[in-house]
Design a protein around this motif. Structure first.
Motif, PDB file in Angstrom:
ATOM      1  N   UNK A  77       0.835  -1.214   0.000  1.00  0.00           N
ATOM      2  CA  UNK A  77       0.000   0.000   0.000  1.00  0.00           C
ATOM      3  C   UNK A  77       0.865   1.257   0.000  1.00  0.00           C
ATOM      4  N   UNK A  78       1.876   1.212   0.856  1.00  0.00           N
ATOM      5  CA  UNK A  78       2.755   2.377   0.966  1.00  0.00           C
ATOM      6  C   UNK A  78       3.489   2.627  -0.348  1.00  0.00           C
ATOM      7  N   UNK A  81       0.731   3.876  -3.012  1.00  0.00           N
ATOM      8  CA  UNK A  81      -0.005   5.132  -2.828  1.00  0.00           C
ATOM      9  C   UNK A  81       0.824   6.260  -2.216  1.00  0.00           C
ATOM     10  N   UNK A  82       1.837   5.913  -1.438  1.00  0.00           N
ATOM     11  CA  UNK A  82       2.549   6.976  -0.718  1.00  0.00           C
ATOM     12  C   UNK A  82       4.062   6.958  -0.972  1.00  0.00           C
ATOM     13  N   UNK A 410     -10.372  -2.472  -0.942  1.00  0.00           N
ATOM     14  CA  UNK A 410     -10.388  -1.061  -0.522  1.00  0.00           C
ATOM     15  C   UNK A 410     -10.008  -0.112  -1.659  1.00  0.00           C
ATOM     16  N   UNK A 412      -7.120  -0.040  -3.193  1.00  0.00           N
ATOM     17  CA  UNK A 412      -5.750   0.425  -3.009  1.00  0.00           C
ATOM     18  C   UNK A 412      -4.721  -0.402  -3.778  1.00  0.00           C
ATOM     19  N   UNK A 429      -7.543  19.027  -8.302  1.00  0.00           N
ATOM     20  CA  UNK A 429      -6.994  20.360  -8.061  1.00  0.00           C
ATOM     21  C   UNK A 429      -6.101  20.835  -9.208  1.00  0.00           C
ATOM     22  N   UNK A 507     -14.240  18.898  -5.268  1.00  0.00           N
ATOM     23  CA  UNK A 507     -12.795  19.018  -5.485  1.00  0.00           C
ATOM     24  C   UNK A 507     -12.012  17.879  -4.838  1.00  0.00           C
ATOM     25  N   UNK A 508     -12.627  17.221  -3.852  1.00  0.00           N
ATOM     26  CA  UNK A 508     -11.916  16.150  -3.150  1.00  0.00           C
ATOM     27  C   UNK A 508     -12.227  14.756  -3.691  1.00  0.00           C
ATOM     28  N   UNK A 509     -13.025  14.689  -4.728  1.00  0.00           N
ATOM     29  CA  UNK A 509     -13.365  13.375  -5.282  1.00  0.00           C
ATOM     30  C   UNK A 509     -12.160  12.731  -5.962  1.00  0.00           C
ATOM     31  N   UNK A 510     -12.237  11.405  -6.070  1.00  0.00           N
ATOM     32  CA  UNK A 510     -11.197  10.675  -6.788  1.00  0.00           C
ATOM     33  C   UNK A 510     -11.438  10.855  -8.293  1.00  0.00           C
ATOM     34  N   UNK A 530     -16.243  23.369  -4.316  1.00  0.00           N
ATOM     35  CA  UNK A 530     -15.662  23.098  -3.005  1.00  0.00           C
ATOM     36  C   UNK A 530     -16.588  23.726  -1.995  1.00  0.00           C
ATOM     37  N   UNK A 531     -17.195  22.899  -1.161  1.00  0.00           N
ATOM     38  CA  UNK A 531     -18.184  23.381  -0.197  1.00  0.00           C
ATOM     39  C   UNK A 531     -19.270  24.223  -0.878  1.00  0.00           C
ATOM     40  N   UNK A 533     -19.172  26.003  -3.345  1.00  0.00           N
ATOM     41  CA  UNK A 533     -18.697  27.164  -4.109  1.00  0.00           C
ATOM     42  C   UNK A 533     -18.074  26.704  -5.422  1.00  0.00           C
TER      43      UNK A 533
ATOM     44  N   UNK B   1      -9.376  29.392  -5.094  1.00  0.00           N
ATOM     45  CA  UNK B   1     -10.178  28.515  -4.251  1.00  0.00           C
ATOM     46  C   UNK B   1     -10.042  28.920  -2.789  1.00  0.00           C
ATOM     47  N   UNK B   2     -11.126  28.747  -2.049  1.00  0.00           N
ATOM     48  CA  UNK B   2     -11.108  29.136  -0.641  1.00  0.00           C
ATOM     49  C   UNK B   2     -10.074  28.304   0.129  1.00  0.00           C
ATOM     50  N   UNK B   4      -8.409  26.269   3.236  1.00  0.00           N
ATOM     51  CA  UNK B   4      -9.028  25.299   4.145  1.00  0.00           C
ATOM     52  C   UNK B   4      -8.124  25.036   5.341  1.00  0.00           C
ATOM     53  N   UNK B  32     -12.214  27.891   5.067  1.00  0.00           N
ATOM     54  CA  UNK B  32     -13.219  26.865   5.322  1.00  0.00           C
ATOM     55  C   UNK B  32     -12.684  25.874   6.362  1.00  0.00           C
ATOM     56  N   UNK B  46       0.616  11.391   5.663  1.00  0.00           N
ATOM     57  CA  UNK B  46       1.722  11.171   4.728  1.00  0.00           C
ATOM     58  C   UNK B  46       2.130  12.508   4.121  1.00  0.00           C
ATOM     59  N   UNK B  81     -19.987  29.443   7.458  1.00  0.00           N
ATOM     60  CA  UNK B  81     -20.838  28.466   6.793  1.00  0.00           C
ATOM     61  C   UNK B  81     -20.654  27.110   7.452  1.00  0.00           C
ATOM     62  N   UNK B  84     -16.838  21.549   6.555  1.00  0.00           N
ATOM     63  CA  UNK B  84     -16.755  20.248   5.860  1.00  0.00           C
ATOM     64  C   UNK B  84     -16.254  19.228   6.870  1.00  0.00           C
ATOM     65  N   UNK B  89     -10.706   8.567   3.240  1.00  0.00           N
ATOM     66  CA  UNK B  89     -11.021   7.656   2.133  1.00  0.00           C
ATOM     67  C   UNK B  89     -10.048   6.486   2.092  1.00  0.00           C
TER      68      UNK B  89
END
Lengths: 557, 276
Positions: A77-78, A81-82, A410, A412, A429, A507-510, A530-531, A533, B1-2, B4, B32, B46, B81, B84, B89
């Motif tokens: 995993x490491x 992914x990392x 999972x 991964x 991003x 914005x945080x989706x895969x 994002x939130x 916005x 972007x705001x 966080x 945020x 990490x 607001x 989050x 994940x």
């Protein structure tokens, strides 16, 4: 210094330290086994594996703050992914815990713990030299290879295992330092413990009958591999449902192993002594007992590893495999009493290869391990056959091997140069296009047309001017019906014509999820929020362009 | 972007004070809040070249049923607001979640791993130090009790890290409108040397525009001069990658400031790369 030379040098250093760690564990196991040797006559000896497993669990959970398990999936995993970042504590935590578990009689092996230990040594040496991600991954591989090479005195196995299981890729950058680390690890082991081969080399006269019979053995080893995998998972699930502290679960599992060990002591510990007897052909118990031992060792291993003990699956695979090979040989002898063929020790070896290959789905590791730990090459033909067929059959039943199953579940399991890996290495991003012209809900159509004239895009996000919240979207097609009626320019507001039922991307989706959304709905671009916005737009064209770029980066080494 | 800010929430009175200050910081700087309510006592972060395991004390898992409600109330009552809520994940192991590190700020108590009863002035826990040293974001260390700050105080010693801290101070002053004071203790460098550094870095116009007062202490020990820092200021200070031995033997500015001042602090680590 040239980067490659530096990596080779550091690979050797990592191999040496990993080798020392492996030898340390080996010595610890010998010392523990000698300490407990005099306890066999006491009735309470069955509790010793329980106490060992409980202590090991407390040590890992309370002192080291690590989870139980063997740690190989954590290394994979490491790496995937990392960039191979591993905690320093992993360099010694599982060495100690597995020493206590196995030394007290738990049915597990020392190989996986030394793999995570070596990998952690490699990772932390890379960190202290501020190496980049690819170099760090190479040193993680060096640690894993050096440790495995040292524990088995088998350098090729260390190399092949690392490439096949840990890294999942052959590349010029990694293979040379890993080979050097393997040599360094094995050399350390030879210096400190002598050039010992795990199992005495015996000559076997392998003929066509043996090779053909290996096909049948492959079927049996595949079935036993599947049984072991199922037993481990079931045991893990059952223990997880028991509302007891982890140490108490480990204690219970260990005591059950101890009870089995009272009747069948062959199931206790790593079991190499029993394998030696089988390979030499001096294991005299009958067919029925061998069959019972196969089942008992599977159950003991499940109770040890599934209930919170610490250790690896490698050694139990070897023991179960040799029992299986022996059982198969005796069964064939029983069915064809007059058959003149190879000694049953040869089938003990083939059984080991079949089990290792089946469980790990790593045929090369299985083959080279048996060749190296027995020091013999005579069995190579049936060995290849058993390893390949066992792997294939296990893969057909369950595509994920023992080490990969959890990672795949999972999401991964990210191998280099695969779609999942390329997507995981990019983020929304960095793909967001921020040159969109936003408009407000209360803008008049006439004003909007002026905005359209200045823009080169077809989509216009409608946002709340104060909060930045995305309210809707306007596509050029949406205003077409109004374009040729100037009267509407001063009467229609955008909120009347905008699309409000729009699919957005957080914005945080895969990125893999984003692509799935686009495919399912047939979209080529989507607004990113994002939130709530509005942040920008993400388009399939940009994504695939960057995807190709990332793929080139990943494949150029 | 705001921007966080990550906040690890604990559903206790101390956790409330901490979140109040994070929320206040977010409100001032249009940030945020991203709140993580732990479900396990440990998690991993990490970073680019390090992995930090944070072993929380048990109080972080207290009253999970009301944690989200309480956190939301604190944030919204501050006039922000909805925050989050972070759901990890990825997991390194089944009970070991990975917390993302791509935030602009993080809020941390002085110690995140020890029992709250052990947290005291003059002590910053080893995990918090490692986070500061590895992270690309500055770390807000709130004081024990919520106390809104009315100005920003940058500790400026002329180093590269101090310059980054000063840039951050100017940025926050620009966004929040709070007055910015700069404090410098003369040592080998004299006033003109510091002014030259500011000139060389092109920060002079921003200094003129945003800095209310630049105090350069010529006399008295640094510890004594720290009394001049307003009690209601947020202190911005750079942290260096000193080893333990060096810290024990020589100390550094951050060590002295955090030992003496009870104010909330924003610590800028060596990997912070923000701009004005």
């Amino acid at each position: 210094m040239d980067d490659r030379l530096l990596l080779i040098f550091l690979g050797a250093v990592v191999g040496i330290f990993s080798g020392i760690a492996a030898v340390g564990l080996n010595r610890g196991l010998i010392a523990m086994s000698e300490s407990f040797a005099g306890l066999h006559n006491y009735w309470w000896v069955f509790a010793v594996p329980g106490i060992g497993a409980a202590l090991s669990s407390v040590f890992l959970e309370k002192f080291m703050k690590e989870g139980a398990g063997h740690g190989v999936p954590e290394v994979i995993y490491s790496v995937s992914r990392h960039g191979g970042l591993l905690r320093l504590r992993s360099a010694f935590s599982r060495l100690i815990s597995s020493c206590v578990t196995i030394g007290s009689g738990g049915s597990a092996g020392p190989e996986a713990p030394v793999v995570i230990s070596g990998a952690s040594i490699g990772s932390n040496i890379a960190r202290s030299f501020s190496l980049n991600e690819r170099q760090r991954i190479a040193l993680v591989g060096c640690g894993s290879a050096g440790a495995l090479a040292a524990i088995f005195n088998a350098p090729i196995t260390g190399l092949v295992f690392t490439i096949e299981i840990i890294l999942g890729e052959w590349s010029a950058l990694t293979i040379v330092p890993i080979a050097v680390a393997s040599v360094a690890g094995a050399q350390v082991s030879r210096l400190l413990q002598g050039n010992q081969i795990a199992f005495t080399h015996l000559r076997f006269d392998v003929d066509i009958t043996t090779t053909l019979a290996a096909v049948g053995l492959a079927v049996i080893t595949a079935a036993v591999s599947i049984a072991l995998t199922l037993a481990l998972r079931h045991s893990h699930r059952v223990s997880g449902k028991i509302m007891l502290p982890l140490w108490l679960r480990a204690f219970t599992g260990g005591c059950l192993v101890g009870l089995i060990g009272l009747m069948l002591p062959e199931v206790l510990g790593e079991g190499y002594h029993t394998i030696q007897k089988m390979v030499e052909g001096t294991f005299t118990q009958g067919l029925g007992l061998v069959l019972l031992l196969v089942a008992a060792k599977i159950i003991a291993t499940s109770f040890t590893l599934g209930w919170g003990g610490s250790g690896g699956i490698f050694a139990p695979c070897l023991v179960i495999g040799s029992f299986t090979g022996l059982m198969y040989h005796r069964l064939v002898d029983f069915l064809w009493p007059g058959l003149s063929w190879v000694n049953e020790g040869c089938f003990a070896l083939l059984g080991m290869a079949g089990l290792v290959s089946g469980i790990l789905q790593a045929p090369l590791t299985g083959m080279f391990l048996i060749i190296e730990i027995t020091g013999g090459y005579e069995t190579i033909l049936p060995l290849i056959l058993v390893s390949a067929l066992s792997t294939t059959m296990c893969h057909a039943w369950e595509p994920a091997s023992f080490y990969f199953k959890d990672l795949m579940e999972r999401g991964h399991y990210l191998r280099p140069r695969t779609d999942a890996k390329v997507l995981a290495d990019m983020s929304i991003d960095e793909l967001v296009e921020k040159d969109c012209m936003t408009v407000s809900e209360n803008m008049l159509l006439g004003d909007f047309i002026k905005v359209v004239q200045q823009s080169h895009r077809n989509y216009f996000p409608v946002v709340d001017k104060e909060t930045g919240e995305l309210k809707g979207m306007i596509h050029l097609d949406d205003i077409r019906p109004y374009l040729f009626d100037p009267l509407l320019y001063e009467t229609v507001f955008l909120e009347q014509i905008m699309q409000t039922d729009i699919e957005t991307v957080d914005i945080h989706e895969e990125l893999s999820d984003v692509l799935d959304k686009m495919d399912v709905r047939g979209l080529f671009s989507m607004p990113v929020v994002a939130n709530k916005r509005f942040v920008g737009m993400i388009s399939k064209a940009t994504l695939l362009d960057r995807y190709r770029h990332e793929l080139i980066v990943q494949t150029q080494h | 972007m705001q921007m966080q800010m990550l906040h690890i929430f604990r559903n206790t009175p101390l956790g409330r004070e901490t979140l109040l200050q994070s929320a206040y910081f977010c409100k001032q700087n249009d940030i945020l809040p991203v709140i993580y309510i732990p479900k396990f006592v440990k998690f991993l972060m990490y970073f680019e070249n390090d992995v930090v395991q944070v072993d929380l004390d048990g109080s972080y898992l207290r009253e999970p049923d009301t944690a989200e409600k309480h956190a939301r109330e604190i944030v919204t009552e501050m006039g922000l607001e909805d925050p989050r809520f972070l759901e990890p994940k990825h997991f390194t192991a089944s009970t070991l979640p990975d917390i993302p590190v791509n935030f602009d700020f993080m809020s941390c108590p002085r110690s995140i791993t020890d029992l709250s009863s052990k947290i005291g002035l003059g002590y910053i826990g080893p995990r918090v130090r490692r986070i500061v040293q590895s992270a690309r974001f500055p770390v807000l260390i709130p004081s024990s009790v919520y106390k809104p700050w009315k100005s920003l105080a940058v500790m400026f010693g002329g180093s590269a890290n101090a310059l980054r801290t000063l840039r951050l101070g100017i940025k926050l002053s620009r966004i929040s409108g709070l007055p910015l004071d700069v404090f410098t203790q003369e040592g080998k460098r004299k006033k003109k040397d510091y002014e030259q550094i500011i000139q060389d870095e092109g920060l002079a116009p921003e200094m003129d525009k945003y800095v209310r007062n630049w105090r350069i202490f010529e006399k008295e020990p640094f510890k004594v001069n720290l009394y001049e820092i307003p009690h209601d200021a947020l202190i911005l200070i750079g942290a260096f990658g000193h080893g333990l031995v060096k810290e024990l033997l020589f100390g550094n500015t951050m060590e002295i400031v955090q030992t003496v001042c009870p104010n909330s602090m924003l610590i800028v680590g060596p990997n912070y790369r923000g701009s004005i």
